[in-house]
Write a protein that holds these residues in place. Structure first.
Motif, PDB file in Angstrom:
ATOM      1  N   ASN A   1       0.835  -1.189   0.000  1.00  0.00           N
ATOM      2  CA  ASN A   1       0.000   0.000   0.000  1.00  0.00           C
ATOM      3  C   ASN A   1       0.879   1.251   0.000  1.00  0.00           C
ATOM      4  O   ASN A   1       2.099   1.175   0.191  1.00  0.00           O
TER       5      ASN A   1
ATOM      6  N   TRP B   1      -8.499  -1.837   0.096  1.00  0.00           N
ATOM      7  CA  TRP B   1      -7.517  -1.002  -0.595  1.00  0.00           C
ATOM      8  C   TRP B   1      -6.864  -1.740  -1.759  1.00  0.00           C
ATOM      9  O   TRP B   1      -6.415  -1.120  -2.725  1.00  0.00           O
TER      10      TRP B   1
ATOM     11  N   SER C   1      -0.878  -4.421   8.655  1.00  0.00           N
ATOM     12  CA  SER C   1      -0.809  -2.960   8.687  1.00  0.00           C
ATOM     13  C   SER C   1       0.079  -2.548   9.848  1.00  0.00           C
ATOM     14  O   SER C   1      -0.238  -2.839  11.005  1.00  0.00           O
TER      15      SER C   1
ATOM     16  N   ARG D   1      -4.884   8.297   6.676  1.00  0.00           N
ATOM     17  CA  ARG D   1      -5.097   7.451   5.505  1.00  0.00           C
ATOM     18  C   ARG D   1      -5.292   8.282   4.236  1.00  0.00           C
ATOM     19  O   ARG D   1      -4.825   7.901   3.155  1.00  0.00           O
TER      20      ARG D   1
ATOM     21  N   ASP E   1       0.496   5.200  12.830  1.00  0.00           N
ATOM     22  CA  ASP E   1      -0.846   4.735  13.196  1.00  0.00           C
ATOM     23  C   ASP E   1      -0.893   4.087  14.573  1.00  0.00           C
ATOM     24  O   ASP E   1      -1.976   3.827  15.095  1.00  0.00           O
TER      25      ASP E   1
ATOM     26  N   GLN F   1      -7.427   9.158  12.378  1.00  0.00           N
ATOM     27  CA  GLN F   1      -6.962   8.043  11.556  1.00  0.00           C
ATOM     28  C   GLN F   1      -7.339   8.242  10.099  1.00  0.00           C
ATOM     29  O   GLN F   1      -6.573   7.903   9.194  1.00  0.00           O
TER      30      GLN F   1
ATOM     31  N   ARG G   1      -1.937   9.457   2.896  1.00  0.00           N
ATOM     32  CA  ARG G   1      -1.200   8.406   2.186  1.00  0.00           C
ATOM     33  C   ARG G   1      -1.852   8.085   0.842  1.00  0.00           C
ATOM     34  O   ARG G   1      -1.166   7.891  -0.163  1.00  0.00           O
ATOM     35  N   GLN G   2      -3.184   8.025   0.840  1.00  0.00           N
ATOM     36  CA  GLN G   2      -3.910   7.637  -0.365  1.00  0.00           C
ATOM     37  C   GLN G   2      -3.745   8.652  -1.490  1.00  0.00           C
ATOM     38  O   GLN G   2      -3.556   8.286  -2.651  1.00  0.00           O
TER      39      GLN G   2
END
Length: 392
Positions: free
Chosen positions: A196, A314, A252, A332, A257, A328, A335-336
């Motif tokens: 990811n 994902w 993960s 995400r 995180d 959180q 990063r996405q």
């Protein structure tokens, strides 16, 4: 940053064996920090001992040295000894200074040389420090400079082969995937790993001759492990290790995180504390169970039954939130979409949301969340600022 031995490059330069890339590194090294002063002092010391012509200036020698390297860097073939008389002396001084520099740097010094690699590109770093840039959108075959490694990208899947005669030499490779991208790779044993965004994995070029198949992960990855009962597959992260013999699971372990998680899709896995690798301390999971690392508790892991779909969505390009806090979610989203999000509306931090997005852009995601809570945001290039709408 990659650690490169500057001694080897200087020696190769003196012997006229340096590649254009090595010349570029040497050029940058001489200009960096106090390296210029080191060079100049050594030139001056060697000059006073070896030369009668006192008109030779240290600064001139230094500039000539840089000019020589810069020209060699831009030309494929360039003789160290030019016809001009002054270049002949510059070359002689470089040889004596090179030996002095080698002596000065011979105390185990390894320089940190910044790699001129786009931070938004996927990279594969080989055991020798060489870095290859990977484009998952293009089918291509890349060979390392020494010819020992061949990397192929076909339909978004990366695979790697060692040249015949070099398979007995196992090396460690590291793939880094930046924010906004992901990558699938096939390991030497046939196992498939999908990384990811914002993740990296270190793995050996071959598992042959090893008792286990071991990789190290930072971030998040989805594993489809090739079955081999005689050779367990081990995924190590900072807070846990996962041991399998052939199964499908998601790990993960983003440092930002907090607790690491392992979600089992099918098969069976055991999770354990990396500080204690005894098989007797492995906690086994069943399909549709999640193990979360626990720091400072009575147990190393918390195991619970879950719906695996949100944890592996994902891999299908779907962004899913399952009762997640805004803190959180922001991590995400960064990063996405490879963006920076500053939340100045702190009351939002612990608000929880559930939702699923299929390839929508960041504005659509934020507007959907806005429909369930009240906030505003500004977007400036690659930075989003979330604000309290009552304090505009």
């Amino acid at each position: 940053m990659t650690k490169i031995d500057i001694r080897r490059i200087i020696t190769r330069y003196i012997n006229q064996e340096a590649s254009q890339e090595e010349l570029a590194i040497l050029y940058e090294w001489v200009k960096k920090g106090n390296n210029k002063e080191i060079f100049q002092k050594l030139v001056q010391a060697d000059f006073l001992v070896n030369y009668e012509d006192k008109s030779w200036q240290t600064e001139e020698a230094f500039e000539n040295f840089l000019h020589t390297i810069k020209k060699k860097e831009s030309l494929k073939v360039r003789s160290l000894y030019a016809q001009n008389h002054i270049w002949k002396y510059a070359a002689v001084i470089m040889i004596t200074v090179g030996s002095s520099l080698f002596f000065l740097l011979n105390q185990g010094t390894v320089m940190d040389i910044p790699l001129e690699v786009d931070p938004d590109q996927i990279t594969l770093q080989l055991d020798n420090g060489e870095v290859l840039t990977i484009d998952p959108e293009s089918d291509a075959t890349i060979q390392s400079k020494n010819g020992g490694t061949v990397v192929s990208m076909v339909k978004g899947m990366l695979s790697q082969k060692q040249e015949k005669g070099k398979k007995d030499k196992v090396s460690n490779n590291t793939i880094k995937v930046p924010f906004g991208k992901n990558l699938s790779i096939t390991l030497q044993d046939g196992s498939v790993v999908m990384l990811n965004s914002g993740s990296s994995i270190t793995y050996p070029s071959s598992f042959e001759g090893a008792d286990t198949r071991e990789v190290k992960l930072k971030g998040e990855a989805f594993f489809e492990v090739a079955k081999n009962p005689q050779k367990p597959f081990i995924v190590k992260t900072k807070d846990m290790y996962t041991q399998v013999f052939g199964t499908v699971f998601n790990v993960s372990a983003y440092e930002e995180d907090g607790p690491a998680e392992v979600v089992l899709v099918e098969g069976s896995v055991g999770v354990g504390n990396p500080a204690n690798l005894s098989s007797r301390d492995i906690q086994m999971l069943k399909p549709s169970q999640k193990a979360t690392s626990v720091v400072g508790g009575d147990t190393d892991f918390r195991v619970e039954d879950v719906d695996v779909a949100p944890y592996i969505s994902w891999t299908k390009g779907i962004l899913a939130f399952e009762n997640e806090s805004m803190v959180q979610i922001i991590k995400r989203l960064q990063r996405q979409y490879n963006i920076k999000i500053h939340n100045t509306y702190k009351e939002l931090d612990e608000r929880r949301f559930t939702g699923m997005f299929d390839e929508e852009n960041i504005d659509h995601v934020l507007r959907t969340i806005q429909a369930h809570t009240h906030f505003s945001y500004d977007k400036n290039d690659n930075v989003i600022t979330i604000k309290n709408p009552n304090k505009q």
